[in-house]
Design a protein around this motif. Sequence first.
Motif: not given
Length: 69
Positions: A7-16
């Motif tokens: 899963l691509a977890a996008i928080i703010g301006d970052r992808t985890y």
Amino acid sequence: MSELIPLAAIIGDRTYRIKVEAKDEAQVRQTLKTINDKIVELKSIYVGKDMQDYISMTLLWFATQSSPT
């Protein structure tokens, strides 16, 4: 043991890139939406802060919310 899905977890301006169990995917996506919605809300209130500030304020907000038991 359940299969983990990427899963691509996008928080703010970052992808985890994370892996979650399929049964938890909807919950994780909803949590990410809640977090990002709160970041957007805080950005409209506190103009001129950096993303780290918004994420920190969102973390504090999220941690102090009552969770159903």
